[in-house]
Design a protein around this motif. Structure first.
Motif, PDB file in Angstrom:
ATOM      1  N   GLY A   1     -26.014  49.541 109.644  1.00 11.46           N
ATOM      2  CA  GLY A   1     -25.344  48.870 108.362  1.00 11.46           C
ATOM      3  C   GLY A   1     -24.490  47.843 108.923  1.00 11.46           C
ATOM      4  O   GLY A   1     -24.297  46.739 107.953  1.00 11.46           O
ATOM      5  N   SER A   2     -23.721  47.891 109.982  1.00 11.27           N
ATOM      6  CA  SER A   2     -22.851  46.800 110.541  1.00 11.27           C
ATOM      7  C   SER A   2     -23.487  46.018 111.568  1.00 11.27           C
ATOM      8  O   SER A   2     -22.800  45.183 112.071  1.00 11.27           O
ATOM      9  CB  SER A   2     -21.731  47.742 110.976  1.00 11.27           C
ATOM     10  N   ASN A   3     -24.726  46.068 111.798  1.00 13.68           N
ATOM     11  CA  ASN A   3     -25.742  45.143 112.638  1.00 13.68           C
ATOM     12  C   ASN A   3     -25.281  45.629 114.124  1.00 13.68           C
ATOM     13  O   ASN A   3     -24.974  44.788 114.902  1.00 13.68           O
ATOM     14  CB  ASN A   3     -25.472  43.937 112.305  1.00 13.68           C
ATOM     15  N   ASN A   4     -24.705  46.977 114.396  1.00 11.70           N
ATOM     16  CA  ASN A   4     -24.398  47.513 115.699  1.00 11.70           C
ATOM     17  C   ASN A   4     -25.221  48.665 116.035  1.00 11.70           C
ATOM     18  O   ASN A   4     -24.896  49.649 116.879  1.00 11.70           O
ATOM     19  CB  ASN A   4     -22.942  47.855 115.671  1.00 11.70           C
ATOM     20  N   ALA A   5     -26.493  48.556 115.577  1.00  8.58           N
ATOM     21  CA  ALA A   5     -27.214  49.899 116.159  1.00  8.58           C
ATOM     22  C   ALA A   5     -27.879  49.526 117.316  1.00  8.58           C
ATOM     23  O   ALA A   5     -27.808  48.386 118.020  1.00  8.58           O
ATOM     24  CB  ALA A   5     -28.564  50.059 115.103  1.00  8.58           C
ATOM     25  N   VAL A   6     -28.452  50.375 117.909  1.00 11.60           N
ATOM     26  CA  VAL A   6     -29.390  50.311 119.232  1.00 11.60           C
ATOM     27  C   VAL A   6     -29.872  49.051 119.514  1.00 11.60           C
ATOM     28  O   VAL A   6     -30.132  48.075 120.169  1.00 11.60           O
ATOM     29  CB  VAL A   6     -29.942  51.441 119.753  1.00 11.60           C
ATOM     30  N   ALA A   7     -30.970  48.841 118.355  1.00 13.44           N
ATOM     31  CA  ALA A   7     -31.818  47.507 118.097  1.00 13.44           C
ATOM     32  C   ALA A   7     -30.958  46.298 118.005  1.00 13.44           C
ATOM     33  O   ALA A   7     -31.522  45.385 118.798  1.00 13.44           O
ATOM     34  CB  ALA A   7     -32.741  48.015 116.983  1.00 13.44           C
ATOM     35  N   ASP A   8     -29.795  46.162 117.591  1.00 18.05           N
ATOM     36  CA  ASP A   8     -29.209  45.031 117.313  1.00 18.05           C
ATOM     37  C   ASP A   8     -28.737  44.680 118.733  1.00 18.05           C
ATOM     38  O   ASP A   8     -28.805  43.533 119.194  1.00 18.05           O
ATOM     39  CB  ASP A   8     -28.223  45.231 116.567  1.00 18.05           C
ATOM     40  N   GLU A   9     -28.478  45.640 119.470  1.00 18.20           N
ATOM     41  CA  GLU A   9     -27.979  45.294 120.800  1.00 18.20           C
ATOM     42  C   GLU A   9     -29.072  44.637 121.982  1.00 18.20           C
ATOM     43  O   GLU A   9     -28.926  43.989 122.690  1.00 18.20           O
ATOM     44  CB  GLU A   9     -27.138  46.344 121.652  1.00 18.20           C
ATOM     45  N   ILE A  10     -30.127  45.400 121.743  1.00 14.95           N
ATOM     46  CA  ILE A  10     -31.246  45.019 122.474  1.00 14.95           C
ATOM     47  C   ILE A  10     -31.714  43.616 122.139  1.00 14.95           C
ATOM     48  O   ILE A  10     -32.051  42.702 122.876  1.00 14.95           O
ATOM     49  CB  ILE A  10     -32.391  46.035 122.031  1.00 14.95           C
ATOM     50  N   GLU A  11     -31.602  43.325 120.910  1.00 18.11           N
ATOM     51  CA  GLU A  11     -31.909  41.991 120.104  1.00 18.11           C
ATOM     52  C   GLU A  11     -30.874  41.025 121.036  1.00 18.11           C
ATOM     53  O   GLU A  11     -31.268  39.821 121.336  1.00 18.11           O
ATOM     54  CB  GLU A  11     -31.749  41.735 118.885  1.00 18.11           C
TER      55      GLU A  11
ATOM     56  N   ALA B   1     -27.678  48.475 125.855  1.00 17.96           N
ATOM     57  CA  ALA B   1     -27.725  47.558 126.820  1.00 17.96           C
ATOM     58  C   ALA B   1     -28.572  48.190 128.120  1.00 17.96           C
ATOM     59  O   ALA B   1     -29.311  47.485 128.821  1.00 17.96           O
ATOM     60  CB  ALA B   1     -26.293  47.366 127.451  1.00 17.96           C
ATOM     61  N   ARG B   2     -28.508  49.552 128.191  1.00 15.19           N
ATOM     62  CA  ARG B   2     -29.271  50.171 129.191  1.00 15.19           C
ATOM     63  C   ARG B   2     -30.717  49.813 128.879  1.00 15.19           C
ATOM     64  O   ARG B   2     -31.731  49.645 129.719  1.00 15.19           O
ATOM     65  CB  ARG B   2     -28.944  51.716 129.380  1.00 15.19           C
ATOM     66  N   ILE B   3     -31.237  50.079 127.659  1.00 14.58           N
ATOM     67  CA  ILE B   3     -32.841  50.063 127.459  1.00 14.58           C
ATOM     68  C   ILE B   3     -32.943  48.333 127.714  1.00 14.58           C
ATOM     69  O   ILE B   3     -34.077  48.034 128.112  1.00 14.58           O
ATOM     70  CB  ILE B   3     -32.974  50.229 125.960  1.00 14.58           C
ATOM     71  N   ALA B   4     -32.157  47.234 127.293  1.00 11.23           N
ATOM     72  CA  ALA B   4     -32.299  46.312 127.474  1.00 11.23           C
ATOM     73  C   ALA B   4     -32.806  45.646 128.828  1.00 11.23           C
ATOM     74  O   ALA B   4     -33.496  44.869 129.538  1.00 11.23           O
ATOM     75  CB  ALA B   4     -31.608  45.129 126.727  1.00 11.23           C
ATOM     76  N   ALA B   5     -31.646  46.264 129.754  1.00  8.61           N
ATOM     77  CA  ALA B   5     -31.933  46.006 131.214  1.00  8.61           C
ATOM     78  C   ALA B   5     -32.837  46.576 131.756  1.00  8.61           C
ATOM     79  O   ALA B   5     -33.752  45.888 132.728  1.00  8.61           O
ATOM     80  CB  ALA B   5     -30.648  46.515 131.796  1.00  8.61           C
ATOM     81  N   THR B   6     -33.591  47.572 131.440  1.00  6.44           N
ATOM     82  CA  THR B   6     -34.879  48.015 131.863  1.00  6.44           C
ATOM     83  C   THR B   6     -36.000  47.366 131.618  1.00  6.44           C
ATOM     84  O   THR B   6     -36.916  46.992 132.472  1.00  6.44           O
ATOM     85  CB  THR B   6     -35.062  49.707 131.245  1.00  6.44           C
TER      86      THR B   6
END
Length: 229
Positions: free
Chosen positions: A43-53, A218-223
């Protein structure tokens, strides 16, 4: 009682169903699925998907749903995305990011006698069960899979601490699946939270805070970035 339950699940479908592919997002190549660990802070655009984006600079289709499980037998749970495999949308995905199993351990066996539930999720050799079945379905369509483990909370009291032995066994079995499939990446999150540090969790000490979601993303995006370079 049943009528009220059906109404509640219908409401869940209407207000919290995962993101759909639209004309503006049809070229997205990353799909994310999962439970409240993934859906928290959306709801605050701070979910895991938002960080990957933010990290990768590209669209992520977020289909995760609070309370999702692999095993649900109630009406409408598939349509609402509460049955986790139903969140999958076939498409030209390069990557599918997902998690799950925690709610099956918490609500399916009460974090008590859960050895049978762990077996249903994934066998000891990592080759069968609900999770390998879903991963195999995704891999057959050509996507690589990143499977996120759960955060732990070392040194902190938590109401789900009894789940830890079963969560640890789940991680071990997912690591065996990782070893067997070069297109499957299991990312443990058990080492992400410093001992005694509550800042990566919400007040319930179960769901990630915005900081926690950012660390997971961040860990997912780095992978993904490393695998593509």
């Amino acid at each position: 009682m049943l009528r009220a339950l059906i109404a509640l699940l219908t409401l869940s479908f209407l207000i919290s169903c995962g993101e759909m592919v639209t004309e503006s997002t049809k070229d997205a190549r990353i799909l994310l699925m999962g439970d409240s660990m993934m859906a928290a802070n959306r709801g605050s655009n701070n979910a895991v998907a938002d960080e990957i984006e933010r990290r990768l600079g590209e669209e992520v289709i977020d289909r995760s749903i609070i309370a999702a499980r692999y095993f649900y037998y109630l009406p409408l749970t598939g349509a609402a995305g509460l049955r986790l495999p139903s969140q999958y949308l076939p498409g030209k995905w390069d990557w599918v990011v997902l998690n799950g199993g925690g709610n099956d351990l918490m609500f399916g066996c009460g974090c008590g006698y859960c050895s049978g539930m762990v077996d249903r999720l994934i066998s000891k050799d990592g080759k069968s069960g609900a999770i390998p079945e879903l991963v195999g379905r995704i891999r057959a369509n050509g996507a690589r899979v990143v499977f996120s483990g759960y955060l732990r909370n070392p040194g902190l009291y938590t109401p789900v601490r009894a789940c830890k032995p079963f969560g640890d066994e789940l991680d071990r079995r997912l690591a065996r699946l990782d070893a067997a499939d070069p297109g499957f990446f299991f990312l443990p999150m058990s080492d992400l939270v410093p001992r005694g540090d509550p800042s990566l969790h919400q007040q319930d000490l179960m769901h990630p805070s915005p900081k926690g979601s950012a660390a997971i993303g961040a860990r997912i995006a780095a992978t993904i970035r490393k695998a593509e370079n």
